[in-house]
Design a protein around this motif. Structure first.
Motif, PDB file in Angstrom:
ATOM      1  N   PHE A  37       0.808  -1.211   0.000  1.00 20.03           N
ATOM      2  CA  PHE A  37       0.000   0.000   0.000  1.00 20.03           C
ATOM      3  C   PHE A  37       0.847   1.270   0.000  1.00 20.03           C
ATOM      4  O   PHE A  37       0.302   2.370   0.091  1.00 20.03           O
ATOM      5  N   ALA A  38       2.142   1.120  -0.083  1.00 22.98           N
ATOM      6  CA  ALA A  38       3.048   2.272  -0.038  1.00 22.98           C
ATOM      7  C   ALA A  38       3.417   2.729  -1.449  1.00 22.98           C
ATOM      8  O   ALA A  38       3.447   1.928  -2.379  1.00 22.98           O
ATOM      9  N   ASP A  39       3.696   4.004  -1.574  1.00 21.67           N
ATOM     10  CA  ASP A  39       4.242   4.547  -2.823  1.00 21.67           C
ATOM     11  C   ASP A  39       5.760   4.368  -2.730  1.00 21.67           C
ATOM     12  O   ASP A  39       6.472   5.256  -2.254  1.00 21.67           O
ATOM     13  N   LEU A  40       6.217   3.201  -3.146  1.00 22.91           N
ATOM     14  CA  LEU A  40       7.628   2.852  -2.985  1.00 22.91           C
ATOM     15  C   LEU A  40       8.546   3.794  -3.747  1.00 22.91           C
ATOM     16  O   LEU A  40       9.621   4.143  -3.262  1.00 22.91           O
ATOM     17  N   ALA A  41       8.140   4.214  -4.930  1.00 25.11           N
ATOM     18  CA  ALA A  41       8.964   5.140  -5.707  1.00 25.11           C
ATOM     19  C   ALA A  41       9.143   6.459  -4.952  1.00 25.11           C
ATOM     20  O   ALA A  41      10.243   7.012  -4.901  1.00 25.11           O
ATOM     21  N   ALA A  42       8.066   6.959  -4.349  1.00 22.42           N
ATOM     22  CA  ALA A  42       8.156   8.201  -3.577  1.00 22.42           C
ATOM     23  C   ALA A  42       9.049   8.029  -2.355  1.00 22.42           C
ATOM     24  O   ALA A  42       9.677   8.987  -1.898  1.00 22.42           O
ATOM     25  N   LEU A  43       9.118   6.814  -1.828  1.00 17.95           N
ATOM     26  CA  LEU A  43       9.985   6.524  -0.683  1.00 17.95           C
ATOM     27  C   LEU A  43      11.428   6.257  -1.108  1.00 17.95           C
ATOM     28  O   LEU A  43      12.304   6.092  -0.267  1.00 17.95           O
ATOM     29  N   GLY A  44      11.659   6.182  -2.407  1.00 14.18           N
ATOM     30  CA  GLY A  44      13.014   5.971  -2.908  1.00 14.18           C
ATOM     31  C   GLY A  44      13.471   4.537  -2.837  1.00 14.18           C
ATOM     32  O   GLY A  44      14.661   4.268  -2.716  1.00 14.18           O
ATOM     33  N   THR A  45      12.542   3.597  -2.914  1.00 18.60           N
ATOM     34  CA  THR A  45      12.908   2.185  -2.851  1.00 18.60           C
ATOM     35  C   THR A  45      12.139   1.401  -3.909  1.00 18.60           C
ATOM     36  O   THR A  45      11.391   1.964  -4.688  1.00 18.60           O
ATOM     37  N   THR A  46      12.348   0.099  -3.915  1.00 19.70           N
ATOM     38  CA  THR A  46      11.729  -0.760  -4.921  1.00 19.70           C
ATOM     39  C   THR A  46      10.937  -1.880  -4.265  1.00 19.70           C
ATOM     40  O   THR A  46      11.156  -2.212  -3.093  1.00 19.70           O
ATOM     41  N   GLN A  47      10.073  -2.485  -5.054  1.00 19.37           N
ATOM     42  CA  GLN A  47       9.313  -3.631  -4.567  1.00 19.37           C
ATOM     43  C   GLN A  47      10.257  -4.778  -4.224  1.00 19.37           C
ATOM     44  O   GLN A  47      10.070  -5.458  -3.210  1.00 19.37           O
ATOM     45  N   LYS A  48      11.270  -4.981  -5.034  1.00 20.14           N
ATOM     46  CA  LYS A  48      12.221  -6.071  -4.797  1.00 20.14           C
ATOM     47  C   LYS A  48      12.870  -5.931  -3.416  1.00 20.14           C
ATOM     48  O   LYS A  48      12.971  -6.896  -2.665  1.00 20.14           O
ATOM     49  N   ARG A  49      13.297  -4.728  -3.085  1.00 20.22           N
ATOM     50  CA  ARG A  49      13.916  -4.521  -1.777  1.00 20.22           C
ATOM     51  C   ARG A  49      12.893  -4.672  -0.658  1.00 20.22           C
ATOM     52  O   ARG A  49      13.191  -5.260   0.391  1.00 20.22           O
ATOM     53  N   ALA A  50      11.678  -4.155  -0.852  1.00 20.92           N
ATOM     54  CA  ALA A  50      10.641  -4.244   0.182  1.00 20.92           C
ATOM     55  C   ALA A  50      10.217  -5.689   0.420  1.00 20.92           C
ATOM     56  O   ALA A  50       9.852  -6.049   1.528  1.00 20.92           O
ATOM     57  N   GLU A  51      10.268  -6.516  -0.610  1.00 17.39           N
ATOM     58  CA  GLU A  51       9.965  -7.942  -0.445  1.00 17.39           C
ATOM     59  C   GLU A  51      11.066  -8.641   0.333  1.00 17.39           C
ATOM     60  O   GLU A  51      10.809  -9.599   1.056  1.00 17.39           O
ATOM     61  N   TYR A  52      12.288  -8.179   0.178  1.00 19.13           N
ATOM     62  CA  TYR A  52      13.461  -8.821   0.774  1.00 19.13           C
ATOM     63  C   TYR A  52      13.627  -8.519   2.262  1.00 19.13           C
ATOM     64  O   TYR A  52      14.053  -9.381   3.028  1.00 19.13           O
ATOM     65  N   GLU A  53      13.282  -7.267   2.676  1.00 18.25           N
ATOM     66  CA  GLU A  53      13.572  -6.877   4.048  1.00 18.25           C
ATOM     67  C   GLU A  53      12.669  -5.754   4.540  1.00 18.25           C
ATOM     68  O   GLU A  53      12.109  -4.999   3.758  1.00 18.25           O
ATOM     69  N   LEU A  54      12.555  -5.663   5.843  1.00 11.51           N
ATOM     70  CA  LEU A  54      11.886  -4.556   6.503  1.00 11.51           C
ATOM     71  C   LEU A  54      12.660  -3.286   6.178  1.00 11.51           C
ATOM     72  O   LEU A  54      13.893  -3.311   6.126  1.00 11.51           O
ATOM     73  N   LEU A  55      11.954  -2.180   5.974  1.00  9.53           N
ATOM     74  CA  LEU A  55      12.625  -0.926   5.634  1.00  9.53           C
ATOM     75  C   LEU A  55      12.245   0.178   6.606  1.00  9.53           C
ATOM     76  O   LEU A  55      11.088   0.279   7.027  1.00  9.53           O
ATOM     77  N   TRP A  56      13.214   0.999   6.947  1.00 10.89           N
ATOM     78  CA  TRP A  56      12.999   2.211   7.741  1.00 10.89           C
ATOM     79  C   TRP A  56      13.473   3.356   6.854  1.00 10.89           C
ATOM     80  O   TRP A  56      14.654   3.453   6.527  1.00 10.89           O
ATOM     81  N   VAL A  57      12.543   4.206   6.436  1.00 10.39           N
ATOM     82  CA  VAL A  57      12.865   5.316   5.537  1.00 10.39           C
ATOM     83  C   VAL A  57      12.747   6.619   6.315  1.00 10.39           C
ATOM     84  O   VAL A  57      11.678   6.943   6.830  1.00 10.39           O
ATOM     85  N   ARG A  58      13.852   7.343   6.403  1.00 13.42           N
ATOM     86  CA  ARG A  58      13.863   8.615   7.125  1.00 13.42           C
ATOM     87  C   ARG A  58      13.268   9.718   6.255  1.00 13.42           C
ATOM     88  O   ARG A  58      13.237   9.608   5.032  1.00 13.42           O
ATOM     89  N   PRO A  59      12.818  10.803   6.876  1.00 16.17           N
ATOM     90  CA  PRO A  59      12.266  11.916   6.095  1.00 16.17           C
ATOM     91  C   PRO A  59      13.241  12.485   5.064  1.00 16.17           C
ATOM     92  O   PRO A  59      12.821  12.997   4.032  1.00 16.17           O
ATOM     93  N   ASP A  60      14.551  12.370   5.322  1.00 13.93           N
ATOM     94  CA  ASP A  60      15.531  12.871   4.349  1.00 13.93           C
ATOM     95  C   ASP A  60      15.770  11.890   3.209  1.00 13.93           C
ATOM     96  O   ASP A  60      16.587  12.150   2.327  1.00 13.93           O
ATOM     97  N   GLY A  61      15.061  10.744   3.223  1.00 10.03           N
ATOM     98  CA  GLY A  61      15.170   9.769   2.141  1.00 10.03           C
ATOM     99  C   GLY A  61      16.145   8.636   2.394  1.00 10.03           C
ATOM    100  O   GLY A  61      16.171   7.663   1.647  1.00 10.03           O
ATOM    101  N   ARG A  62      16.950   8.741   3.438  1.00  7.36           N
ATOM    102  CA  ARG A  62      17.889   7.668   3.733  1.00  7.36           C
ATOM    103  C   ARG A  62      17.111   6.430   4.177  1.00  7.36           C
ATOM    104  O   ARG A  62      16.205   6.519   5.011  1.00  7.36           O
ATOM    105  N   THR A  63      17.473   5.278   3.612  1.00  9.12           N
ATOM    106  CA  THR A  63      16.746   4.039   3.880  1.00  9.12           C
ATOM    107  C   THR A  63      17.658   3.021   4.537  1.00  9.12           C
ATOM    108  O   THR A  63      18.786   2.807   4.105  1.00  9.12           O
ATOM    109  N   TYR A  64      17.139   2.386   5.576  1.00 13.16           N
ATOM    110  CA  TYR A  64      17.835   1.312   6.276  1.00 13.16           C
ATOM    111  C   TYR A  64      17.003   0.052   6.100  1.00 13.16           C
ATOM    112  O   TYR A  64      15.783   0.095   6.154  1.00 13.16           O
ATOM    113  N   GLY A  65      17.669  -1.070   5.900  1.00 10.67           N
ATOM    114  CA  GLY A  65      16.955  -2.315   5.698  1.00 10.67           C
ATOM    115  C   GLY A  65      17.377  -3.392   6.675  1.00 10.67           C
ATOM    116  O   GLY A  65      18.462  -3.344   7.269  1.00 10.67           O
ATOM    117  N   GLY A  66      16.489  -4.372   6.853  1.00  9.49           N
ATOM    118  CA  GLY A  66      16.792  -5.538   7.662  1.00  9.49           C
ATOM    119  C   GLY A  66      17.045  -5.201   9.113  1.00  9.49           C
ATOM    120  O   GLY A  66      16.293  -4.461   9.752  1.00  9.49           O
TER     121      GLY A  66
END
Length: 126
Positions: A37-66
């Motif tokens: 249900f997320a706009d992954l492109a707006a979050l700066g990530t992909t479906q492939k990455r979101a399927e692979y791991e939990l994501l924490w996306v900061r307001p500045d766009g930096r993304t942490y996974g797993g």
């Protein structure tokens, strides 16, 4: 985006059970959403990455996974969770956390709340 976003797999029962625990037990000022249900492109990530791991996306766009996404979540939750998040950010605990995260993520279909669908790629889920 004014606050962090926690992105999880909404088709996985283990993941949704974990998110329900987070919502009940942790005070986290973050948006929590299933990647489906997320706009992954707006979050700066992909479906492939979101399927692979939990994501924490900061307001500045930096993304942490797993495991590092879990660490960021724990830090944001404050006491009593934040010390665990802090220790999970530094070696050798960081490496250990990564190994444990991958073990759980790769076997989530076998864990309480998990279903066989958890082990399938999104395009093959019922």
């Amino acid at each position: 985006m004014n606050r962090p976003v926690l992105v999880y797999d909404g088709d996985c029962s283990f993941c949704t059970t974990s998110v329900a625990f987070i919502k009940r037990r942790m005070r986290v000022d973050a948006e929590i959403t299933a990647w489906q249900f997320a706009d992954l492109a707006a979050l700066g990530t992909t479906q492939k990455r979101a399927e692979y791991e939990l994501l924490w996306v900061r307001p500045d766009g930096r993304t942490y996974g797993g495991a590092q996404a879990v660490a960021k979540l724990l830090l944001a939750a404050g006491l009593p969770w934040s010390p665990l998040g802090a220790i999970t950010r530094v070696p050798p605990f960081r490496w250990l956390a990564h190994g444990i995260y991958r073990l759980i993520a790769n076997n989530r279909h076998l864990l309480p709340g998990g279903t066989p669908a958890c082990s399938l790629p999104a395009d093959r889920r019922p």
